[in-house]
Design an enzyme around this catalytic site. Structure first.
Site, PDB file in Angstrom:
ATOM      1  N   HIS A  17     -31.513  12.732 -53.209  1.00 30.84           N
ATOM      2  CA  HIS A  17     -30.077  12.433 -53.275  1.00 30.84           C
ATOM      3  C   HIS A  17     -29.546  12.938 -54.608  1.00 30.84           C
ATOM      4  CE1 HIS A  17     -26.707   9.206 -52.563  1.00 30.84           C
ATOM      5  NE2 HIS A  17     -26.236  10.220 -53.277  1.00 30.84           N
ATOM      6  N   HIS A  19     -26.262  15.448 -56.007  1.00 27.40           N
ATOM      7  CA  HIS A  19     -25.103  16.326 -55.788  1.00 27.40           C
ATOM      8  C   HIS A  19     -25.173  17.411 -56.850  1.00 27.40           C
ATOM      9  CE1 HIS A  19     -23.166  13.313 -53.123  1.00 27.40           C
ATOM     10  NE2 HIS A  19     -23.861  12.463 -53.873  1.00 27.40           N
ATOM     11  N   HIS A 197     -23.539   8.837 -46.858  1.00 27.23           N
ATOM     12  CA  HIS A 197     -23.393   7.764 -47.837  1.00 27.23           C
ATOM     13  C   HIS A 197     -22.806   6.567 -47.089  1.00 27.23           C
ATOM     14  CE1 HIS A 197     -23.931  10.943 -50.718  1.00 27.23           C
ATOM     15  NE2 HIS A 197     -23.605  10.213 -51.769  1.00 27.23           N
ATOM     16  N   GLU A 200     -22.501   2.023 -50.203  1.00 32.04           N
ATOM     17  CA  GLU A 200     -22.457   2.197 -51.665  1.00 32.04           C
ATOM     18  C   GLU A 200     -21.381   1.259 -52.197  1.00 32.04           C
ATOM     19  OE1 GLU A 200     -21.058   6.043 -53.025  1.00 32.04           O
ATOM     20  OE2 GLU A 200     -21.911   5.783 -55.032  1.00 32.04           O
ATOM     21  N   ASP A 278     -28.498  11.067 -58.032  1.00 26.07           N
ATOM     22  CA  ASP A 278     -27.098  11.147 -57.583  1.00 26.07           C
ATOM     23  C   ASP A 278     -26.313  12.213 -58.364  1.00 26.07           C
ATOM     24  OD1 ASP A 278     -25.032  10.505 -55.883  1.00 26.07           O
ATOM     25  OD2 ASP A 278     -24.639   8.516 -56.692  1.00 26.07           O
ATOM     26  N   ASP A 279     -25.767  11.841 -59.513  1.00 31.13           N
ATOM     27  CA  ASP A 279     -24.970  12.766 -60.336  1.00 31.13           C
ATOM     28  C   ASP A 279     -25.433  12.630 -61.787  1.00 31.13           C
ATOM     29  OD1 ASP A 279     -22.744  13.620 -58.313  1.00 31.13           O
ATOM     30  OD2 ASP A 279     -22.857  11.438 -58.149  1.00 31.13           O
TER      31      ASP A 279
HETATM   32  N1  ADE Z   1     -19.969  12.504 -54.560  1.00 37.14           N
HETATM   33  C1  ADE Z   1     -20.757  12.695 -55.612  1.00 37.14           C
HETATM   34  N2  ADE Z   1     -21.398  11.565 -55.936  1.00 37.14           N
HETATM   35  C2  ADE Z   1     -20.994  10.624 -55.041  1.00 37.14           C
HETATM   36  C3  ADE Z   1     -21.299   9.267 -54.839  1.00 37.14           C
HETATM   37  N3  ADE Z   1     -22.148   8.596 -55.619  1.00 37.14           N
HETATM   38  N4  ADE Z   1     -20.683   8.608 -53.845  1.00 37.14           N
HETATM   39  C4  ADE Z   1     -19.825   9.244 -53.056  1.00 37.14           C
HETATM   40  N5  ADE Z   1     -19.515  10.532 -53.203  1.00 37.14           N
HETATM   41  C5  ADE Z   1     -20.087  11.218 -54.183  1.00 37.14           C
HETATM   42 ZN    ZN Z   2     -24.297  10.448 -53.777  1.00 37.89          ZN
END
Ligand code: ADE
Ligand code: ZN
Length: 336
Positions: A17, A19, A197, A200, A278-279
């Site tokens: 996971h 991005h 997703h 969350e 994630d990011d």
């Molecule tokens: N796009 C990038 N990161 C995300 C996240 N954690 N939740 C939803 N969309 C995303």
């Molecule tokens: Zn994500």
């Protein structure tokens, strides 16, 4: 006995996971802005980092979409992906499955093919030069329309050989999985694997929709599933994997104190949880940092750490032979 820190750092692991646009570090953001003559609303790398204060998902998404505006050329997408791969090599990641948000680029006039070409060129180099295997997953932006998702799916059909699956991301609340039932069905009929997703920020009902209406093969986040006992049992029975993102949850999704992070409970309830970043450029850490954060806050056992790593292999969108080979690498590491 090695410390948990060293044990985690050296352990061969997977990421499921991530991005790719969320791996854009401020330094590269400035480099690309300069290369493409784009002015940023920040004067320095420090100013960018200082802006990364989020109270909810939307705060982050606003900054994330603005950040990706420096990505213009095929080379930019290559350089972004290559920087991520080099960084995860240091974390002993052996396999990664990356999301990209094509609509974040096509909406700005960047061709879908430019995005895919830059990312996949770097992924091929990652396999050759770094020994990191990978898969690519397209995400539909759920705040946009079903029609826009269908347009994006059409673009993806030209690249079926490079894209293994489709997912669903962006602003969750108010955009339930049901909005994308038809486009997910079409994607499934085209042979794409499916993720979304869910849970969350959104309620357990969104997770149920992702299972029943989208028929996902894997769930991204899924944290709020624990609020529903029947759903929790169902996820445990199905052994569907959850791609959990600890540092992201801490920054965005209401886990104010890492000692209250749900991942340990997930394991105790038999859910197939995995660890992911994630990011990472926005949330303060890559894979090893995410493992450290939960280990230090929750006091994981060594067996739990190993289970998380094994789950990451089992839940990957790879062949049985590739899974066996990754399990063998992990086993060799554990045997010392
Ligand atoms: N796009 C990038 N990161 C995300 C996240 N954690 N939740 C939803 N969309 C995303
Ligand atoms: Zn994500």
């Amino acid at each position: 006995m090695t410390s948990h820190r060293d044990f985690i750092d050296n352990m061969p692991k997977t990421e499921l996971h991530l991005h790719i646009e969320g791996s854009l570090e401020p330094e590269l953001m400035f480099t690309l802005a300069k290369r493409n003559n784009i002015s940023l609303p920040y004067g320095s790398v420090e100013e960018v980092r200082a802006a990364y204060q989020f109270t909810e998902l939307q705060d982050f998404l606003d900054i994330y979409y603005q950040g990706m505006s420096v990505l213009i050329t095929e080379q930019d997408f290559h350089d972004l992906t290559w920087a991520y791969l080099e960084r995860i090599k240091a974390d002993n990641v052996m396999h990664t499955e990356i999301f990209f948000d094509p609509q974040g680029h096509t909406e700005r006039g960047i061709a879908f093919d430019t995005v895919v070409s830059g990312i996949t060129r770097a992924l091929a180099e990652g396999e050759q030069k770094l020994g990191i295997t990978s898969r690519l997953i397209l995400c539909f932006l759920r705040h946009l329309s079903e029609e826009a998702a269908f347009e994006t799916l059409k673009d993806a059909l030209r690249h079926k050989d490079k894209i293994i699956g489709v997912g669903l991301d962006s602003s969750e609340l108010g955009h339930p999985p049901s909005k994308f039932e038809r486009v997910f069905r079409a994607a499934r009929e085209e042979g794409f694997l499916l993720v979304a997703h869910a849970g969350e920020e959104g309620p357990p009902e969104y997770v149920i929709e992702a299972l029943d209406l989208l028929q996902v093969d894997r769930l991204d986040h899924g944290n709020r599933s624990l609020e529903d006992e029947a759903l929790t049992r169902r996820l445990a029975d199905m052994q569907i994997a959850l791609t959990v993102c600890p540092l992201s949850n801490h920054k965005l999704a209401g886990v104010k104190d890492m000692r209250k992070h749900p991942i340990k409970t997930m394991l105790e309830k038999g859910l197939k949880a995995t660890v992911n970043s994630d990011d990472p450029a926005y949330f303060g850490g890559y894979m090893n940092d995410n493992y450290h954060a939960i280990d230090e806050a929750l006091g994981l056992t060594r067996d739990q750490i190993i289970t998380l790593a094994r789950n990451g292999i089992d839940a990957s969108f790879t062949s049985e032979a590739e899974k066996q080979s990754m399990h063998a690498r992990l086993a060799a590491y554990l045997a010392g």
